[in-house]
Scaffold this motif. Structure first.
Motif, PDB file in Angstrom:
ATOM      1  N   ARG A   1      89.132  29.070   9.097  1.00  0.00           N
ATOM      2  CA  ARG A   1      90.010  28.315   8.303  1.00  0.00           C
ATOM      3  C   ARG A   1      89.308  27.460   7.287  1.00  0.00           C
ATOM      4  O   ARG A   1      89.811  27.254   5.921  1.00  0.00           O
ATOM      5  CB  ARG A   1      90.969  27.381   9.210  1.00  0.00           C
ATOM      6  CG  ARG A   1      92.063  26.745   8.363  1.00  0.00           C
ATOM      7  CD  ARG A   1      92.985  25.911   9.639  1.00  0.00           C
ATOM      8  NE  ARG A   1      93.402  26.565  10.465  1.00  0.00           N
ATOM      9  CZ  ARG A   1      93.356  26.450  11.850  1.00  0.00           C
ATOM     10  NH1 ARG A   1      92.705  25.531  12.250  1.00  0.00           N
ATOM     11  NH2 ARG A   1      93.931  27.228  12.553  1.00  0.00           N
ATOM     12  N   HIS A   2      88.249  26.819   7.474  1.00  0.00           N
ATOM     13  CA  HIS A   2      87.570  26.154   6.836  1.00  0.00           C
ATOM     14  C   HIS A   2      86.401  26.465   6.127  1.00  0.00           C
ATOM     15  O   HIS A   2      85.696  25.459   5.249  1.00  0.00           O
ATOM     16  CB  HIS A   2      87.305  24.735   7.527  1.00  0.00           C
ATOM     17  CG  HIS A   2      88.399  24.072   7.962  1.00  0.00           C
ATOM     18  ND1 HIS A   2      89.227  23.494   7.163  1.00  0.00           N
ATOM     19  CD2 HIS A   2      88.805  24.044   9.429  1.00  0.00           C
ATOM     20  CE1 HIS A   2      90.385  23.164   8.019  1.00  0.00           C
ATOM     21  NE2 HIS A   2      90.152  23.167   9.431  1.00  0.00           N
ATOM     22  N   THR A   3      85.929  27.605   6.308  1.00  0.00           N
ATOM     23  CA  THR A   3      84.663  28.136   5.342  1.00  0.00           C
ATOM     24  C   THR A   3      85.032  29.398   4.899  1.00  0.00           C
ATOM     25  O   THR A   3      86.259  29.988   4.942  1.00  0.00           O
ATOM     26  CB  THR A   3      83.482  28.325   6.547  1.00  0.00           C
ATOM     27  OG1 THR A   3      83.880  29.366   7.304  1.00  0.00           O
ATOM     28  CG2 THR A   3      83.103  27.075   7.095  1.00  0.00           C
ATOM     29  N   SER A   4      84.228  29.908   4.144  1.00  0.00           N
ATOM     30  CA  SER A   4      84.419  31.151   3.174  1.00  0.00           C
ATOM     31  C   SER A   4      83.417  31.931   2.869  1.00  0.00           C
ATOM     32  O   SER A   4      82.168  31.633   3.258  1.00  0.00           O
ATOM     33  CB  SER A   4      84.968  30.564   1.714  1.00  0.00           C
ATOM     34  OG  SER A   4      84.109  29.916   1.223  1.00  0.00           O
ATOM     35  N   GLY A   5      83.526  33.198   2.292  1.00  0.00           N
ATOM     36  CA  GLY A   5      82.335  34.028   2.016  1.00  0.00           C
ATOM     37  C   GLY A   5      81.408  34.541   3.100  1.00  0.00           C
ATOM     38  O   GLY A   5      81.724  34.462   4.281  1.00  0.00           O
ATOM     39  N   ASP A   6      80.122  34.648   2.634  1.00  0.00           N
ATOM     40  CA  ASP A   6      79.200  35.224   3.591  1.00  0.00           C
ATOM     41  C   ASP A   6      78.760  33.992   4.457  1.00  0.00           C
ATOM     42  O   ASP A   6      78.320  34.273   5.541  1.00  0.00           O
ATOM     43  CB  ASP A   6      77.822  35.568   2.654  1.00  0.00           C
ATOM     44  CG  ASP A   6      78.158  36.804   1.839  1.00  0.00           C
ATOM     45  OD1 ASP A   6      78.741  37.912   2.522  1.00  0.00           O
ATOM     46  OD2 ASP A   6      77.822  36.988   0.895  1.00  0.00           O
ATOM     47  N   HIS A   7      78.892  32.731   3.827  1.00  0.00           N
ATOM     48  CA  HIS A   7      78.648  31.682   4.922  1.00  0.00           C
ATOM     49  C   HIS A   7      79.668  32.011   6.149  1.00  0.00           C
ATOM     50  O   HIS A   7      79.121  31.601   7.333  1.00  0.00           O
ATOM     51  CB  HIS A   7      78.941  30.405   4.179  1.00  0.00           C
ATOM     52  CG  HIS A   7      78.785  29.016   5.016  1.00  0.00           C
ATOM     53  ND1 HIS A   7      79.951  28.206   5.049  1.00  0.00           N
ATOM     54  CD2 HIS A   7      78.059  28.468   5.812  1.00  0.00           C
ATOM     55  CE1 HIS A   7      79.383  27.165   5.957  1.00  0.00           C
ATOM     56  NE2 HIS A   7      78.351  27.668   6.347  1.00  0.00           N
TER      57      HIS A   7
END
Length: 316
Positions: free
Chosen positions: A139-145
């Motif tokens: 929910r709170h992070t995105s992409g390759d991270h």
């Protein structure tokens, strides 16, 4: 005639609960007494104190601490009151809250913990917050991270010390092909290797990479990736080689320059005190020619300083 100084008599959790209640009574809180008791109790003792306090006074000790303490001392003491896994769960949850969003803190905790530690953190996370850790990451992070954190939090890694040299050579080649050798970066390969290999294995991959290509894997990560994804990969890599050195550097950065990053200072000292603080202190002294205690003393004040220094232990 010399007098014999006897060591202090160990107190029971019940005695500690009584002393804390007395410290809260009357006009103002006897903060020094609260600090002196709680800073010198281990996780089991702190849990028992909370139980005794609730039994005797029908009151939650944590809620009382919130009403009696303030500022940085309150933050530090409340975080300290948890056991290590519960504390890590709280740090991650707070770091992922929309009004805070300290993704570096969440990434640091997840990417610096062992697989067995992560499993207990995940259990605590679900029981405390009613949601799976992976759901909050989603929910709170995105992409390759996000892909890296999800892979690292869910993959079972070997925790022994044996290393497969042939696999290390192959992985080093795959990372070179995925990064420095090609135009663009194959992030999937970095995520797969960094999330699946044990700490000693990743350290062996890093050594093999340097031997074969004359440059460090760390520099390759810095050149080929960026942002929170890079931060996560570097945290995993550095903790595979020397976690104490990694945390010593984070502490140094928190206290260097104008102002002090108290959020980081509190997080590292409180979360590592019961894990590997003696090694972090040794690394800090070796690298910066100054004890960690002296550094913390010069950057803090009052009861907040007293509490942190009590957690650090002897100045060495």
């Amino acid at each position: 005639m010399s007098t014999l100084t006897l060591p202090p008599v160990p107190t029971s959790p019940r005695d500690d609960a009584v002393q804390l209640y007395r410290a809260f009574k009357g006009l103002g809180c006897d903060t020094a007494a609260v600090v002196n008791i709680l800073a010198h109790r281990d996780a089991t003792q702190r849990s028992l104190i909370q139980h005794e306090y609730r039994t005797m006074y029908s009151e939650d000790l944590l809620k009382r601490l919130v009403s009696e303490l303030h500022g940085k001392l309150e933050t530090t003491v409340l975080l300290w009151m948890h056991d290590p896994a519960g504390r890590d769960a709280v740090v991650i949850r707070q770091a992922l809250l929309p009004d805070v969003t300290n993704l570096d803190a969440a990434t640091e905790v997840i990417c610096s913990r062992t697989p067995s530690q992560i499993q207990i953190i995940k259990q605590n996370y679900l029981s405390k917050f009613g949601v799976f850790l992976e759901q909050d990451i989603e929910r709170h992070t995105s992409g390759d991270h996000k892909k890296l954190l999800l892979a690292y939090a869910s993959t079972s890694r070997y925790e022994g010390y044996e290393v497969d040299r042939e696999m290390a050579l192959k992985d080093a080649k795959d990372l070179y092909k995925a990064g420095e050798k090609r135009w663009g970066t194959d992030e999937k390969t970095f995520i797969r290797i960094f999330s699946e290999r044990s700490r000693p294995q990743l350290a062996a991959i890093s050594a093999a990479y340097h031997d074969m290509y004359g440059s460090s894997l760390k520099k390759a990560v810095e050149h080929e990736t960026s942002g929170k994804f890079e931060y996560g990969l570097l945290t995993i890599l550095k903790c595979s080689e020397n976690p104490a050195q990694y945390f010593a550097k984070v502490l140094r950065k928190a206290m260097k320059g104008l102002g002090t990053d108290d959020t980081t200072l509190i997080r590292i000292i409180v979360t590592r005190t019961e894990i590997d603080m003696q090694y972090i202190k040794a690394e800090y002294l070796r690298k910066y020619k100054k004890t960690l205690n002296d550094a913390v003393h010069s950057e803090t004040s009052g009861h907040y300083r007293t509490f942190l220094l009590a957690l650090l232990g002897p100045n060495c």
